[in-house]
Design a protein around this motif. Sequence first.
Motif, PDB file in Angstrom:
ATOM      1  N   TRP A  67      10.735  35.154  -3.049  1.00 50.87           N
ATOM      2  CA  TRP A  67      11.733  35.510  -4.057  1.00 50.87           C
ATOM      3  C   TRP A  67      11.072  36.027  -5.332  1.00 50.87           C
ATOM      4  CZ3 TRP A  67      15.947  37.614  -4.801  1.00 50.87           C
ATOM      5  CH2 TRP A  67      16.633  37.526  -6.011  1.00 50.87           C
ATOM      6  N   ASP A  68       9.919  35.495  -5.689  1.00 48.70           N
ATOM      7  CA  ASP A  68       9.206  35.969  -6.879  1.00 48.70           C
ATOM      8  C   ASP A  68       8.832  37.441  -6.756  1.00 48.70           C
ATOM      9  OD1 ASP A  68       9.366  33.586  -8.244  1.00 48.70           O
ATOM     10  OD2 ASP A  68       7.353  32.905  -7.694  1.00 48.70           O
ATOM     11  N   ARG A  69       8.653  37.929  -5.539  1.00 51.15           N
ATOM     12  CA  ARG A  69       8.326  39.343  -5.343  1.00 51.15           C
ATOM     13  C   ARG A  69       9.546  40.246  -5.498  1.00 51.15           C
ATOM     14  NH1 ARG A  69       4.973  36.895  -1.373  1.00 51.15           N
ATOM     15  NH2 ARG A  69       6.375  37.326   0.386  1.00 51.15           N
ATOM     16  N   LEU A  70      10.745  39.647  -5.490  1.00 56.89           N
ATOM     17  CA  LEU A  70      11.970  40.448  -5.533  1.00 56.89           C
ATOM     18  C   LEU A  70      12.725  40.338  -6.853  1.00 56.89           C
ATOM     19  CD1 LEU A  70      13.531  39.599  -2.031  1.00 56.89           C
ATOM     20  CD2 LEU A  70      11.781  41.302  -2.571  1.00 56.89           C
ATOM     21  N   LYS A  71      12.637  39.230  -7.536  1.00 58.07           N
ATOM     22  CA  LYS A  71      13.573  38.870  -8.600  1.00 58.07           C
ATOM     23  C   LYS A  71      13.515  39.748  -9.829  1.00 58.07           C
ATOM     24  CE  LYS A  71      10.527  35.280 -10.399  1.00 58.07           C
ATOM     25  NZ  LYS A  71      10.443  34.910 -11.730  1.00 58.07           N
ATOM     26  N   ASP A  72      12.451  40.528  -9.991  1.00 58.03           N
ATOM     27  CA  ASP A  72      12.362  41.392 -11.162  1.00 58.03           C
ATOM     28  C   ASP A  72      12.631  42.857 -10.845  1.00 58.03           C
ATOM     29  OD1 ASP A  72      11.743  39.306 -12.955  1.00 58.03           O
ATOM     30  OD2 ASP A  72       9.644  39.354 -12.356  1.00 58.03           O
ATOM     31  N   ARG A  73      13.146  43.128  -9.666  1.00 60.37           N
ATOM     32  CA  ARG A  73      13.488  44.521  -9.350  1.00 60.37           C
ATOM     33  C   ARG A  73      14.586  45.001 -10.298  1.00 60.37           C
ATOM     34  NH1 ARG A  73      11.554  46.863  -4.891  1.00 60.37           N
ATOM     35  NH2 ARG A  73      13.281  48.353  -4.838  1.00 60.37           N
ATOM     36  N   ALA A  86      17.008  47.069 -10.011  1.00 56.59           N
ATOM     37  CA  ALA A  86      18.357  47.126  -9.431  1.00 56.59           C
ATOM     38  C   ALA A  86      18.972  45.742  -9.360  1.00 56.59           C
ATOM     39  CB  ALA A  86      18.310  47.756  -8.041  1.00 56.59           C
ATOM     40  N   TYR A  87      18.175  44.739  -9.014  1.00 55.78           N
ATOM     41  CA  TYR A  87      18.693  43.372  -8.968  1.00 55.78           C
ATOM     42  C   TYR A  87      19.097  42.900 -10.363  1.00 55.78           C
ATOM     43  CZ  TYR A  87      18.828  38.329  -8.948  1.00 55.78           C
ATOM     44  OH  TYR A  87      19.227  37.024  -9.141  1.00 55.78           O
ATOM     45  N   LEU A  88      18.250  43.143 -11.347  1.00 62.77           N
ATOM     46  CA  LEU A  88      18.544  42.693 -12.708  1.00 62.77           C
ATOM     47  C   LEU A  88      19.792  43.382 -13.259  1.00 62.77           C
ATOM     48  CD1 LEU A  88      14.919  42.594 -14.163  1.00 62.77           C
ATOM     49  CD2 LEU A  88      16.323  40.660 -13.385  1.00 62.77           C
ATOM     50  N   LYS A  89      19.942  44.673 -12.950  1.00 59.98           N
ATOM     51  CA  LYS A  89      21.135  45.383 -13.415  1.00 59.98           C
ATOM     52  C   LYS A  89      22.382  44.845 -12.731  1.00 59.98           C
ATOM     53  CE  LYS A  89      23.274  49.951 -13.846  1.00 59.98           C
ATOM     54  NZ  LYS A  89      23.155  51.410 -13.539  1.00 59.98           N
ATOM     55  N   ALA A  90      22.317  44.649 -11.414  1.00 62.69           N
ATOM     56  CA  ALA A  90      23.470  44.126 -10.673  1.00 62.69           C
ATOM     57  C   ALA A  90      23.868  42.755 -11.202  1.00 62.69           C
ATOM     58  CB  ALA A  90      23.138  44.051  -9.186  1.00 62.69           C
ATOM     59  N   LYS A  91      22.892  41.908 -11.436  1.00 64.68           N
ATOM     60  CA  LYS A  91      23.161  40.566 -11.950  1.00 64.68           C
ATOM     61  C   LYS A  91      23.826  40.632 -13.326  1.00 64.68           C
ATOM     62  CE  LYS A  91      20.857  36.124 -12.766  1.00 64.68           C
ATOM     63  NZ  LYS A  91      21.440  35.892 -14.104  1.00 64.68           N
ATOM     64  N   ALA A  92      23.314  41.489 -14.184  1.00 66.29           N
ATOM     65  CA  ALA A  92      23.882  41.608 -15.532  1.00 66.29           C
ATOM     66  C   ALA A  92      25.323  42.095 -15.484  1.00 66.29           C
ATOM     67  CB  ALA A  92      23.023  42.545 -16.373  1.00 66.29           C
ATOM     68  N   LEU A  93      25.615  43.062 -14.637  1.00 70.91           N
ATOM     69  CA  LEU A  93      26.970  43.598 -14.526  1.00 70.91           C
ATOM     70  C   LEU A  93      27.941  42.538 -14.024  1.00 70.91           C
ATOM     71  CD1 LEU A  93      26.163  47.094 -13.005  1.00 70.91           C
ATOM     72  CD2 LEU A  93      27.124  46.679 -15.282  1.00 70.91           C
ATOM     73  N   ASP A  94      27.534  41.791 -13.001  1.00 70.37           N
ATOM     74  CA  ASP A  94      28.420  40.770 -12.453  1.00 70.37           C
ATOM     75  C   ASP A  94      28.567  39.591 -13.407  1.00 70.37           C
ATOM     76  OD1 ASP A  94      29.251  42.015 -10.151  1.00 70.37           O
ATOM     77  OD2 ASP A  94      27.631  41.239  -8.923  1.00 70.37           O
ATOM     78  N   ASP A  95      27.498  39.222 -14.080  1.00 70.72           N
ATOM     79  CA  ASP A  95      27.596  38.125 -15.057  1.00 70.72           C
ATOM     80  C   ASP A  95      28.546  38.501 -16.192  1.00 70.72           C
ATOM     81  OD1 ASP A  95      25.874  36.582 -13.607  1.00 70.72           O
ATOM     82  OD2 ASP A  95      24.129  36.904 -14.914  1.00 70.72           O
ATOM     83  N   GLU A  96      28.456  39.741 -16.632  1.00 71.04           N
ATOM     84  CA  GLU A  96      29.343  40.203 -17.704  1.00 71.04           C
ATOM     85  C   GLU A  96      30.805  40.096 -17.293  1.00 71.04           C
ATOM     86  OE1 GLU A  96      30.143  44.228 -20.431  1.00 71.04           O
ATOM     87  OE2 GLU A  96      28.733  44.272 -18.753  1.00 71.04           O
ATOM     88  N   GLU A  97      31.117  40.535 -16.082  1.00 69.88           N
ATOM     89  CA  GLU A  97      32.502  40.469 -15.610  1.00 69.88           C
ATOM     90  C   GLU A  97      32.940  39.025 -15.389  1.00 69.88           C
ATOM     91  OE1 GLU A  97      36.316  41.528 -14.378  1.00 69.88           O
ATOM     92  OE2 GLU A  97      34.783  42.618 -15.524  1.00 69.88           O
ATOM     93  N   MET A  98      32.043  38.190 -14.879  1.00 74.16           N
ATOM     94  CA  MET A  98      32.392  36.786 -14.681  1.00 74.16           C
ATOM     95  C   MET A  98      32.742  36.130 -16.007  1.00 74.16           C
ATOM     96  SD  MET A  98      30.154  33.736 -12.890  1.00 74.16           S
ATOM     97  CE  MET A  98      28.842  33.863 -14.120  1.00 74.16           C
TER      98      MET A  98
END
Length: 211
Positions: A182-188, A190-202
């Motif tokens: 997971w450490d190899r993926l978590k800073d991608r 696209a992942y960070l942008k997707a997370k930010a967008l969904d967190d904002e809507e939540m």
Amino acid sequence: MADELVFYSNPMSRRRIARWMLEEVGAPYRVEWLTFEGSIKSPDYLAVNPMGKVPAIRHDRTVITEAAAICAYMADAFPEAGLAPPTNQRGDYYRWLFFAAGPLEMAVSVKAFGLEVPKERERSIGSGSYESVMDTLSYAVTRHPYITGDRFTATDVYVGSHISWGLQFGTLEARPEFTAYWDRLKDRPAYLKAKALDDEEMHRQLAAAKG
């Protein structure tokens, strides 16, 4: 609109897998937010997914439900993103994508509900034992930097999402190999942008619910 890409979602669901995949692809898309108490069971949405669940996408006239299927479809529909290996090199790509959608999810769900498959019946259930699934997942994420080798693919979106969720909520054993993967993926990005967008809507929906 020809080739319009629509993402059906609710910010408090497993839609984050599909959102991450959409951001990895980089194609423009429109989001239709659904509510669990209302629009997700509306006739319009049930025509998209009769189960009344998210995520789902509609690409022009093509509808895809199930997060693993969305990942596989998006990789093929947008080959320029480079998220799928050549067809003749997709053994691990398909193998681990559907291992996560099948045995892994089943084993984690059975354990989360406090159920136990009798030892003598393990061959009768697709997941076998929780321990064997964890060992198999460890094998999948330790052979290469990414699931299919040195290249990040749609399978990493799906498997990585399961591992991230499992580590966060304790449904997966906190094995060092899972954390390292997971450490190899978590800073991608696209992942960070997707997370930010969904967190904002939540947060927006939670604030609206509070009035």
